[in-house]
Design a protein around this motif. Structure first.
Motif, PDB file in Angstrom:
ATOM      1  N   GLN A  37      56.127  46.695  24.662  1.00 23.59           N
ATOM      2  CA  GLN A  37      55.064  46.339  23.943  1.00 23.59           C
ATOM      3  C   GLN A  37      53.996  46.629  25.008  1.00 23.59           C
ATOM      4  N   PRO A  38      53.163  47.745  25.046  1.00 23.65           N
ATOM      5  CA  PRO A  38      52.133  47.871  25.886  1.00 23.65           C
ATOM      6  C   PRO A  38      51.091  47.115  25.722  1.00 23.65           C
ATOM      7  N   LEU A  39      50.825  46.355  24.718  1.00 25.81           N
ATOM      8  CA  LEU A  39      49.631  45.448  24.631  1.00 25.81           C
ATOM      9  C   LEU A  39      49.869  44.297  25.568  1.00 25.81           C
ATOM     10  N   MET A  40      51.103  43.937  25.723  1.00 27.40           N
ATOM     11  CA  MET A  40      51.389  42.996  26.916  1.00 27.40           C
ATOM     12  C   MET A  40      51.273  43.349  28.215  1.00 27.40           C
ATOM     13  N   MET A  41      51.394  44.470  28.563  1.00 30.03           N
ATOM     14  CA  MET A  41      51.241  45.013  29.836  1.00 30.03           C
ATOM     15  C   MET A  41      49.595  45.162  29.845  1.00 30.03           C
ATOM     16  N   LEU A  42      48.923  45.622  29.161  1.00 25.08           N
ATOM     17  CA  LEU A  42      47.424  45.845  29.102  1.00 25.08           C
ATOM     18  C   LEU A  42      46.826  44.427  29.334  1.00 25.08           C
ATOM     19  N   ILE A  43      47.385  43.533  28.651  1.00 22.45           N
ATOM     20  CA  ILE A  43      46.595  42.192  28.741  1.00 22.45           C
ATOM     21  C   ILE A  43      46.888  41.467  30.124  1.00 22.45           C
ATOM     22  N   SER A  44      48.040  41.932  30.577  1.00 19.61           N
ATOM     23  CA  SER A  44      48.305  41.304  31.718  1.00 19.61           C
ATOM     24  C   SER A  44      47.518  41.912  33.175  1.00 19.61           C
ATOM     25  N   VAL A  45      46.715  42.954  32.941  1.00 18.71           N
ATOM     26  CA  VAL A  45      45.928  43.328  33.779  1.00 18.71           C
ATOM     27  C   VAL A  45      44.669  42.417  33.962  1.00 18.71           C
ATOM     28  N   VAL A  46      44.143  41.982  32.821  1.00 13.47           N
ATOM     29  CA  VAL A  46      43.071  40.843  32.786  1.00 13.47           C
ATOM     30  C   VAL A  46      43.491  39.918  33.575  1.00 13.47           C
ATOM     31  N   GLY A  47      44.579  39.224  33.270  1.00 10.07           N
ATOM     32  CA  GLY A  47      45.109  38.019  34.125  1.00 10.07           C
ATOM     33  C   GLY A  47      45.266  38.190  35.685  1.00 10.07           C
ATOM     34  N   MET A  48      45.575  39.445  36.203  1.00 11.63           N
ATOM     35  CA  MET A  48      45.743  39.760  37.458  1.00 11.63           C
ATOM     36  C   MET A  48      44.455  39.897  38.148  1.00 11.63           C
ATOM     37  N   ALA A  49      43.444  40.722  37.332  1.00  7.95           N
ATOM     38  CA  ALA A  49      42.337  40.885  37.765  1.00  7.95           C
ATOM     39  C   ALA A  49      41.383  39.499  37.925  1.00  7.95           C
ATOM     40  N   THR A  50      41.803  38.646  36.977  1.00  3.68           N
ATOM     41  CA  THR A  50      40.778  37.375  36.978  1.00  3.68           C
ATOM     42  C   THR A  50      41.289  36.706  38.288  1.00  3.68           C
ATOM     43  N   GLY A  51      42.444  36.328  38.718  1.00  2.00           N
ATOM     44  CA  GLY A  51      42.929  35.885  39.672  1.00  2.00           C
ATOM     45  C   GLY A  51      42.679  36.241  41.082  1.00  2.00           C
ATOM     46  N   ILE A  52      42.548  37.665  41.200  1.00  5.41           N
ATOM     47  CA  ILE A  52      42.162  38.198  42.308  1.00  5.41           C
ATOM     48  C   ILE A  52      40.581  38.291  42.552  1.00  5.41           C
ATOM     49  N   THR A  53      40.013  38.409  41.575  1.00  4.61           N
ATOM     50  CA  THR A  53      38.294  38.512  41.988  1.00  4.61           C
ATOM     51  C   THR A  53      38.098  37.099  42.053  1.00  4.61           C
ATOM     52  N   ASN A  54      38.857  36.152  41.462  1.00  2.00           N
ATOM     53  CA  ASN A  54      38.139  34.701  41.749  1.00  2.00           C
ATOM     54  C   ASN A  54      38.683  34.346  42.986  1.00  2.00           C
ATOM     55  N   LEU A  55      39.607  34.681  43.486  1.00  4.66           N
ATOM     56  CA  LEU A  55      40.071  34.109  44.697  1.00  4.66           C
ATOM     57  C   LEU A  55      39.149  34.802  45.783  1.00  4.66           C
ATOM     58  N   LEU A  56      38.732  36.083  45.562  1.00  3.30           N
ATOM     59  CA  LEU A  56      37.804  36.841  46.442  1.00  3.30           C
ATOM     60  C   LEU A  56      36.708  35.878  46.635  1.00  3.30           C
ATOM     61  N   PHE A  57      36.140  35.482  45.480  1.00  4.66           N
ATOM     62  CA  PHE A  57      34.651  34.626  45.461  1.00  4.66           C
ATOM     63  C   PHE A  57      35.152  33.414  46.223  1.00  4.66           C
ATOM     64  N   LEU A  58      36.231  32.900  45.784  1.00  4.68           N
ATOM     65  CA  LEU A  58      36.465  31.435  46.313  1.00  4.68           C
ATOM     66  C   LEU A  58      36.540  31.425  47.960  1.00  4.68           C
ATOM     67  N   TYR A  59      37.080  32.449  48.330  1.00  3.62           N
ATOM     68  CA  TYR A  59      37.258  32.573  49.861  1.00  3.62           C
ATOM     69  C   TYR A  59      36.054  33.573  50.689  1.00  3.62           C
ATOM     70  N   SER A  60      35.111  33.804  49.990  1.00  2.00           N
ATOM     71  CA  SER A  60      34.135  34.730  50.259  1.00  2.00           C
ATOM     72  C   SER A  60      33.196  34.080  51.530  1.00  2.00           C
ATOM     73  N   HIS A  61      32.701  34.882  52.222  1.00  2.00           N
ATOM     74  CA  HIS A  61      31.798  34.247  53.410  1.00  2.00           C
ATOM     75  C   HIS A  61      30.531  34.773  53.140  1.00  2.00           C
ATOM     76  N   ASN A  62      29.353  33.916  52.785  1.00  2.00           N
ATOM     77  CA  ASN A  62      28.079  34.223  52.847  1.00  2.00           C
ATOM     78  C   ASN A  62      27.781  35.104  51.467  1.00  2.00           C
ATOM     79  N   PRO A  63      28.338  34.586  50.465  1.00  2.00           N
ATOM     80  CA  PRO A  63      27.978  35.518  49.180  1.00  2.00           C
ATOM     81  C   PRO A  63      26.474  35.543  48.793  1.00  2.00           C
TER      82      PRO A  63
END
Length: 252
Positions: A145-171
């Motif tokens: 089911q490729p749809l499940m694989m595609l939607i998982s990209v959204v979850g992974m990107a969300t976690g990564i980008t959120n953590l980048l902001f949470l631990y950013s210096h001088n945003p």
């Protein structure tokens, strides 16, 4: 008894999701920062958090006994498909929705105090959504089911980008506002996707995997997100377009 309880969860899920879906538009199209924006923003966030919790519970029921709680799908899809699409993927989407709603709420509460957003719950939600994304992608590959694989990209990107902001210096001084908009518009996309995609299964099962049912909320949300990010930059005086125009005028 199990089916009755599941149907009660579905009814509550629809009620909470509908409330969130309606409340979503008032902060989006209304005047930013005024009383109505804050009031309906709170209603939207609470409705989405409730919706996400109910979806999480429903996904666990489906993982445990998929065909009993989805009798309308018997004869249309096999147990592996139902467990994957309405168990694994709904679990991923529920965690993603909770993640976005809570993260977006904290961003506006703490504003430029990024460190205050690094609560155990907020950080745990980032880790959980990435774990859920890996599980969703793996199960999607397993049942083809490729749809499940595609939607998982959204979850992974969300976690990564959120953590980048949470631990950013001088945003950037307005980065918290961009993250707030990103998260809550994303939560809105999640709600409308659930209504159009998962909801269509009960009325029109053949449309459940139709890309159009998934793309309409996504495209609409992206347009809203891009528009508001441009507006934020313009108000902060850091918009790229005016800068390019000034450089072009200076070179003439």
């Amino acid at each position: 008894m199990e089916l009755l309880l599941f149907r009660c969860l579905v009814a509550a899920h629809i009620a909470a999701g509908a409330t969130g879906a309606i409340a979503f538009w008032i902060p989006v199209v209304g005047r930013k920062g005024d009383v109505n924006h804050r009031k309906w923003g709170r209603i939207f966030t609470k409705a989405i958090l409730i919706t996400g919790c109910l979806a999480l519970t429903m996904s666990l029921f489906t993982l445990y006994d998929p065909m009993t709680v989805h009798p309308h799908l018997v004869g249309r899809f096999d147990a592996d498909f139902v467990r994957g699409m309405f168990g694994v993927m709904m679990l991923h989407n529920a965690i993603l929705t909770l993640n976005l709603a809570w993260y977006g709420w904290l961003c506006v509460q703490n504003r430029r105090n990024v460190a205050a957003n690094r609560t155990p719950l907020n950080v745990a939600l980032q880790v959980l959504v990435m774990i859920a994304a890996v599980f969703c992608a793996w199960d999607g590959a397993r049942i083809h089911q490729p749809l499940m694989m595609l939607i998982s990209v959204v979850g992974m990107a969300t976690g990564i980008t959120n953590l980048l902001f949470l631990y950013s210096h001088n945003p950037s001084p307005v980065m918290w506002l961009k993250e707030h908009v990103k998260a809550l518009v994303g939560a809105g996309i999640s709600v409308y996707t659930a209504f159009l995609a998962f909801g269509s299964v009960r009325l029109f099962p053949a449309l459940a995997l139709n890309p159009a049912m998934w793309s309409v909320p996504l495209v609409t949300g992206l347009i809203i997100l891009i528009y508001h990010r441009i507006r934020i930059d313009q108000k902060a005086g850091i918009s790229v377009i005016p800068q390019l125009r000034r450089r072009a005028a200076a070179s003439d």
